[in-house]
Design a protein around this motif. Structure first.
Motif, PDB file in Angstrom:
ATOM      1  N   ASP A   1       0.872  -1.173   0.000  1.00 33.75           N
ATOM      2  CA  ASP A   1       0.000   0.000   0.000  1.00 33.75           C
ATOM      3  C   ASP A   1       0.911   1.226   0.000  1.00 33.75           C
ATOM      4  O   ASP A   1       1.736   1.387   0.911  1.00 33.75           O
ATOM      5  CB  ASP A   1      -0.888  -0.032   1.253  1.00 33.75           C
ATOM      6  CG  ASP A   1      -1.742   1.219   1.381  1.00 33.75           C
ATOM      7  OD1 ASP A   1      -2.896   1.188   0.899  1.00 33.75           O
ATOM      8  OD2 ASP A   1      -1.251   2.221   1.949  1.00 33.75           O
ATOM      9  N   ALA A   2       0.761   2.061  -1.035  1.00 27.36           N
ATOM     10  CA  ALA A   2       1.738   3.140  -1.241  1.00 27.36           C
ATOM     11  C   ALA A   2       1.878   4.024  -0.005  1.00 27.36           C
ATOM     12  O   ALA A   2       2.986   4.367   0.424  1.00 27.36           O
ATOM     13  CB  ALA A   2       1.357   3.980  -2.453  1.00 27.36           C
ATOM     14  N   GLU A   3       0.733   4.352   0.599  1.00 27.78           N
ATOM     15  CA  GLU A   3       0.768   5.267   1.738  1.00 27.78           C
ATOM     16  C   GLU A   3       1.422   4.608   2.970  1.00 27.78           C
ATOM     17  O   GLU A   3       2.238   5.220   3.655  1.00 27.78           O
ATOM     18  CB  GLU A   3      -0.654   5.690   2.075  1.00 27.78           C
ATOM     19  CG  GLU A   3      -0.734   7.099   2.616  1.00 27.78           C
ATOM     20  CD  GLU A   3      -2.140   7.430   3.082  1.00 27.78           C
ATOM     21  OE1 GLU A   3      -2.275   8.228   4.019  1.00 27.78           O
ATOM     22  OE2 GLU A   3      -3.100   6.843   2.518  1.00 27.78           O
ATOM     23  N   ALA A   4       1.036   3.350   3.220  1.00 27.47           N
ATOM     24  CA  ALA A   4       1.604   2.630   4.376  1.00 27.47           C
ATOM     25  C   ALA A   4       3.110   2.429   4.186  1.00 27.47           C
ATOM     26  O   ALA A   4       3.896   2.638   5.118  1.00 27.47           O
ATOM     27  CB  ALA A   4       0.902   1.288   4.569  1.00 27.47           C
ATOM     28  N   ASP A   5       3.510   2.050   2.985  1.00 27.27           N
ATOM     29  CA  ASP A   5       4.938   1.845   2.709  1.00 27.27           C
ATOM     30  C   ASP A   5       5.711   3.139   2.950  1.00 27.27           C
ATOM     31  O   ASP A   5       6.759   3.140   3.607  1.00 27.27           O
ATOM     32  CB  ASP A   5       5.162   1.393   1.260  1.00 27.27           C
ATOM     33  CG  ASP A   5       4.665  -0.032   1.016  1.00 27.27           C
ATOM     34  OD1 ASP A   5       4.134  -0.646   1.967  1.00 27.27           O
ATOM     35  OD2 ASP A   5       4.794  -0.525  -0.122  1.00 27.27           O
ATOM     36  N   ALA A   6       5.157   4.255   2.437  1.00 27.25           N
ATOM     37  CA  ALA A   6       5.864   5.533   2.572  1.00 27.25           C
ATOM     38  C   ALA A   6       5.957   5.940   4.044  1.00 27.25           C
ATOM     39  O   ALA A   6       6.994   6.438   4.502  1.00 27.25           O
ATOM     40  CB  ALA A   6       5.155   6.618   1.763  1.00 27.25           C
TER      41      ALA A   6
ATOM     42  N   VAL B   1       1.814   0.317  11.613  1.00 28.67           N
ATOM     43  CA  VAL B   1       1.352   1.282  10.613  1.00 28.67           C
ATOM     44  C   VAL B   1       0.332   0.598   9.705  1.00 28.67           C
ATOM     45  O   VAL B   1       0.612  -0.470   9.149  1.00 28.67           O
ATOM     46  CB  VAL B   1       2.550   1.762   9.750  1.00 28.67           C
ATOM     47  CG1 VAL B   1       2.084   2.757   8.687  1.00 28.67           C
ATOM     48  CG2 VAL B   1       3.636   2.366  10.631  1.00 28.67           C
ATOM     49  N   GLY B   2      -0.847   1.190   9.577  1.00 32.02           N
ATOM     50  CA  GLY B   2      -1.854   0.611   8.683  1.00 32.02           C
ATOM     51  C   GLY B   2      -2.640   1.706   7.996  1.00 32.02           C
ATOM     52  O   GLY B   2      -2.710   2.834   8.509  1.00 32.02           O
ATOM     53  N   PRO B   3      -3.253   1.375   6.863  1.00 32.02           N
ATOM     54  CA  PRO B   3      -3.991   2.387   6.096  1.00 32.02           C
ATOM     55  C   PRO B   3      -5.089   3.054   6.920  1.00 32.02           C
ATOM     56  O   PRO B   3      -5.295   4.263   6.824  1.00 32.02           O
ATOM     57  CB  PRO B   3      -4.600   1.590   4.945  1.00 32.02           C
ATOM     58  CG  PRO B   3      -3.785   0.349   4.843  1.00 32.02           C
ATOM     59  CD  PRO B   3      -3.246   0.061   6.206  1.00 32.02           C
ATOM     60  N   ARG B   4      -5.750   2.297   7.796  1.00 32.49           N
ATOM     61  CA  ARG B   4      -6.853   2.877   8.552  1.00 32.49           C
ATOM     62  C   ARG B   4      -6.374   3.970   9.505  1.00 32.49           C
ATOM     63  O   ARG B   4      -6.913   5.068   9.531  1.00 32.49           O
ATOM     64  CB  ARG B   4      -7.586   1.787   9.341  1.00 32.49           C
ATOM     65  CG  ARG B   4      -9.020   2.207   9.647  1.00 32.49           C
ATOM     66  CD  ARG B   4      -9.827   1.108  10.323  1.00 32.49           C
ATOM     67  NE  ARG B   4      -9.651  -0.213   9.711  1.00 32.49           N
ATOM     68  CZ  ARG B   4      -9.812  -1.356  10.369  1.00 32.49           C
ATOM     69  NH1 ARG B   4     -10.123  -1.360  11.642  1.00 32.49           N
ATOM     70  NH2 ARG B   4      -9.661  -2.517   9.749  1.00 32.49           N
ATOM     71  N   GLY B   5      -5.328   3.675  10.243  1.00 29.80           N
ATOM     72  CA  GLY B   5      -4.752   4.665  11.159  1.00 29.80           C
ATOM     73  C   GLY B   5      -4.237   5.883  10.405  1.00 29.80           C
ATOM     74  O   GLY B   5      -4.450   7.024  10.820  1.00 29.80           O
ATOM     75  N   LEU B   6      -3.583   5.616   9.305  1.00 25.95           N
ATOM     76  CA  LEU B   6      -2.977   6.725   8.559  1.00 25.95           C
ATOM     77  C   LEU B   6      -4.033   7.724   8.082  1.00 25.95           C
ATOM     78  O   LEU B   6      -3.769   8.921   7.976  1.00 25.95           O
ATOM     79  CB  LEU B   6      -2.166   6.186   7.365  1.00 25.95           C
ATOM     80  CG  LEU B   6      -0.842   5.501   7.735  1.00 25.95           C
ATOM     81  CD1 LEU B   6      -0.157   4.930   6.489  1.00 25.95           C
ATOM     82  CD2 LEU B   6       0.104   6.457   8.465  1.00 25.95           C
ATOM     83  N   LYS B   7      -5.264   7.206   7.784  1.00 24.54           N
ATOM     84  CA  LYS B   7      -6.360   8.118   7.388  1.00 24.54           C
ATOM     85  C   LYS B   7      -6.612   9.160   8.469  1.00 24.54           C
ATOM     86  O   LYS B   7      -6.970  10.298   8.189  1.00 24.54           O
ATOM     87  CB  LYS B   7      -7.644   7.313   7.162  1.00 24.54           C
ATOM     88  CG  LYS B   7      -7.674   6.665   5.819  1.00 24.54           C
ATOM     89  CD  LYS B   7      -9.100   6.611   5.245  1.00 24.54           C
ATOM     90  CE  LYS B   7      -9.033   5.973   3.871  1.00 24.54           C
ATOM     91  NZ  LYS B   7      -8.786   4.503   3.978  1.00 24.54           N
ATOM     92  N   ASN B   8      -6.416   8.729   9.742  1.00 25.24           N
ATOM     93  CA  ASN B   8      -6.606   9.659  10.868  1.00 25.24           C
ATOM     94  C   ASN B   8      -5.290  10.290  11.316  1.00 25.24           C
ATOM     95  O   ASN B   8      -5.223  10.898  12.379  1.00 25.24           O
ATOM     96  CB  ASN B   8      -7.229   8.932  12.056  1.00 25.24           C
ATOM     97  CG  ASN B   8      -8.564   8.299  11.704  1.00 25.24           C
ATOM     98  OD1 ASN B   8      -9.357   8.899  10.974  1.00 25.24           O
ATOM     99  ND2 ASN B   8      -8.780   7.085  12.167  1.00 25.24           N
ATOM    100  N   GLY B   9      -4.247  10.043  10.548  1.00 29.32           N
ATOM    101  CA  GLY B   9      -2.956  10.659  10.867  1.00 29.32           C
ATOM    102  C   GLY B   9      -2.229  10.011  12.029  1.00 29.32           C
ATOM    103  O   GLY B   9      -1.363  10.626  12.648  1.00 29.32           O
ATOM    104  N   VAL B  10      -2.595   8.742  12.354  1.00 29.45           N
ATOM    105  CA  VAL B  10      -1.929   8.122  13.507  1.00 29.45           C
ATOM    106  C   VAL B  10      -1.312   6.751  13.194  1.00 29.45           C
ATOM    107  O   VAL B  10      -1.727   6.067  12.250  1.00 29.45           O
ATOM    108  CB  VAL B  10      -2.903   7.930  14.717  1.00 29.45           C
ATOM    109  CG1 VAL B  10      -3.343   9.268  15.268  1.00 29.45           C
ATOM    110  CG2 VAL B  10      -4.089   7.053  14.342  1.00 29.45           C
ATOM    111  N   VAL B  11      -0.329   6.408  14.006  1.00 29.60           N
ATOM    112  CA  VAL B  11       0.233   5.056  14.051  1.00 29.60           C
ATOM    113  C   VAL B  11       0.058   4.579  15.495  1.00 29.60           C
ATOM    114  O   VAL B  11      -0.344   5.366  16.360  1.00 29.60           O
ATOM    115  CB  VAL B  11       1.729   5.056  13.654  1.00 29.60           C
ATOM    116  CG1 VAL B  11       1.899   5.462  12.203  1.00 29.60           C
ATOM    117  CG2 VAL B  11       2.540   5.951  14.589  1.00 29.60           C
TER     118      VAL B  11
END
Ligand code: P5A
Length: 452
Positions: free
Chosen positions: A358-363, A406-416
């Motif tokens: 997942d591009a966002e999670a990887d980054a 790190v996961g896509p769901r957390g990243l949507k809310n700006g968190v890890v």
């Protein structure tokens, strides 16, 4: 380090040959591999912890004013003939002959060799006090090598030797070692209790063993429970101060704490019953003062200030560097695996990517990796294309004290998610805040710039 490029041969199955938890976990976590009975290869993860332990030992030795050097593993039998231990050491010593038929041995310890070195160069009291040490492999052909690195045949020891003009000065060296050992073990997250011990083949009147309490320990111990409340903490000790070292020594050694060899029931019974404890312990170090015996046999004499030729007062002091890995794991683990204390952990923080590719999670993982590295920390990034459950199980098994998930769901809310291996508690934080928190935790565990 990226896990996809590392060498971490973890085992799913529990190895049948391992009887105690630390041995099982070291094999399962891919830290060691047995080469033959009591002899191990240190695989990358195990080697990292071994080096961390060694570094702490060096730093604390140097802080106490002791001088590092390195002596060989293979010794000539000659010096051992002079000390009389060539015979008395018995079958525990691995002996062989070189091509010229000379008696050689794989050193089980180095009293003879270091005394010979000092005898060759030190001629005046002005060179004293002197404490030399090294961290080197030893070999003892133990009758029952067992419990993995805990009782090996080949094992890594820090051994140090003090040379002093008088008994009084040598006893200061003894006390100084006691204090520096307490600090060394505390930095590894361990409570090691100094206990009156039996001097065995090394000899001498004064000796203490350091024991870590653990059910699987090979020694039976008896102590006053008050001793477990004592810690050295951040006390600023001047190692040159006779009084300060003596005071700490008295504080730690005045309470009853003995191994079965020196246990005295009458003395023990003087402690209030509710404070009497018997338990098992792992011996992670031992200190000795043995006077002038080796100096006299091997010719280590100096000119005193009154011009007299006097033999040097000596002691020797050992830390079981490779055994400490087992002792730390015995003291710090749960059902899922190892829990490394921050001071010795092989990597500071795990990074688990819940959706590799997942591009966002990887980054986000890459940028966490860079940010942690920027703080001088070493992360272990699980970048494998595996299920989350498998990634968590590996991280739990190898025991890194902190994990960032790190996961896509957390990243949507700006968190890890930052998780403590010890408590299992998790907290959602921005990636920046998670990095800052981890950096802050490790600030107290920075290597000392000791000049090793
Ligand atoms: C002190 C330093 C000595 O050998 N001579 C030089 C003295 N002491 S000792 O108590 O025998 O060993 C020091 C520490 O080494 C560890 N140790 C071992 N570790 C793993 N496997 C072994 N077979 C083994 N034997 C000793 C212990 O921690 C011990 O306290």
């Amino acid at each position: 380090m990226r896990l996809s490029r590392y060498f971490l041969p973890v085992l799913k199955e529990t190895p049948a040959e391992a009887q105690i938890v630390s041995h099982r976990l070291m094999l399962r976590a891919g830290m060691i591999r047995q080469a033959s009975a009591g002899i191990y290869s240190w695989l990358p993860l195990g080697y990292k912890v071994l080096r961390n332990i060694e570094r702490i030992v060096h730093e604390e030795q140097i802080r106490a004013g002791h001088i590092p050097m390195l002596m060989p593993t293979v010794q000539s039998g000659e010096l051992w003939q002079k000390s009389g231990r060539h015979n008395s050491y018995g079958p525990e010593m691995l002996r062989f002959h070189d091509r010229h038929g000379r008696e050689m041995l794989y050193g089980p310890t180095n009293e003879e060799m270091i005394t010979d070195i000092v005898a060759s160069y030190v001629t005046s009291y002005k060179a004293l006090p002197l404490t030399l040490y090294h961290i080197q492999w030893k070999f003892r052909d133990e009758v029952r090598p067992r419990f993995g690195v805990m009782r090996g045949r080949e094992f890594l020891m820090k051994d140090g030797y003090n040379f002093d003009l008088s008994k009084e000065a040598a006893l200061h060296a003894y006390n100084r070692h006691l204090v520096s050992y307490l600090r060394t073990y505390e930095r590894m997250g361990l409570q090691a209790i100094p206990m009156r011990a039996d001097s065995g083949p090394i000899g001498g009147d004064y000796t203490h063993e350091f024991l870590v309490l653990a059910e699987t320990g090979e020694s039976e111990v008896f102590y006053d429970s008050e001793i477990t409340d004592l810690t050295l903490g951040n006390r600023d000790i001047d190692y040159d101060s006779v009084d300060q070292c003596q005071a700490v020594m008295d504080e730690f050694t005045s309470r009853y704490a003995r191994t079965d060899e020196t246990h005295d029931t009458a003395e023990f019974d003087k402690i209030p019953a509710e404070r009497q404890r018997s338990a098992r312990g792992i011996e992670v170090g031992q200190i000795f003062y043995f006077g002038t015996e080796y100096s006299e046999k091997l010719g280590a004499y100096v000119q005193s200030d009154s011009g007299e030729r006097v033999p040097l007062h000596m002691g020797s002091h050992g830390i079981g560097v490779s055994r400490l890995l087992g002792a730390i794991i015995e003291a710090s683990h749960d059902d899922k695996g190892i829990i490394w204390p921050e001071g010795v952990t092989p990597f500071h923080c795990g990074i688990v990517n819940l959706k590799q590719g997942d591009a966002e999670a990887d980054a986000a993982c890459e940028s966490l990796y860079d940010a942690l590295s920027g703080h001088g920390l070493e992360p272990l990034y699980d970048d494998r294309d595996e299920r989350a459950g498998g990634k968590f199980a590996t991280m739990d098994l190898i025991g890194l004290p902190w994990r960032i998930t790190v996961g896509p769901r957390g990243l949507k809310n700006g968190v890890v998610e930052l998780t403590s291996r010890r408590t299992g508690e998790s907290e959602e934080l921005s990636p920046e805040a998670a990095v800052a928190r981890v950096a802050e935790i490790y600030a107290a565990h920075k290597p000392v710039n000791s000049g090793v």
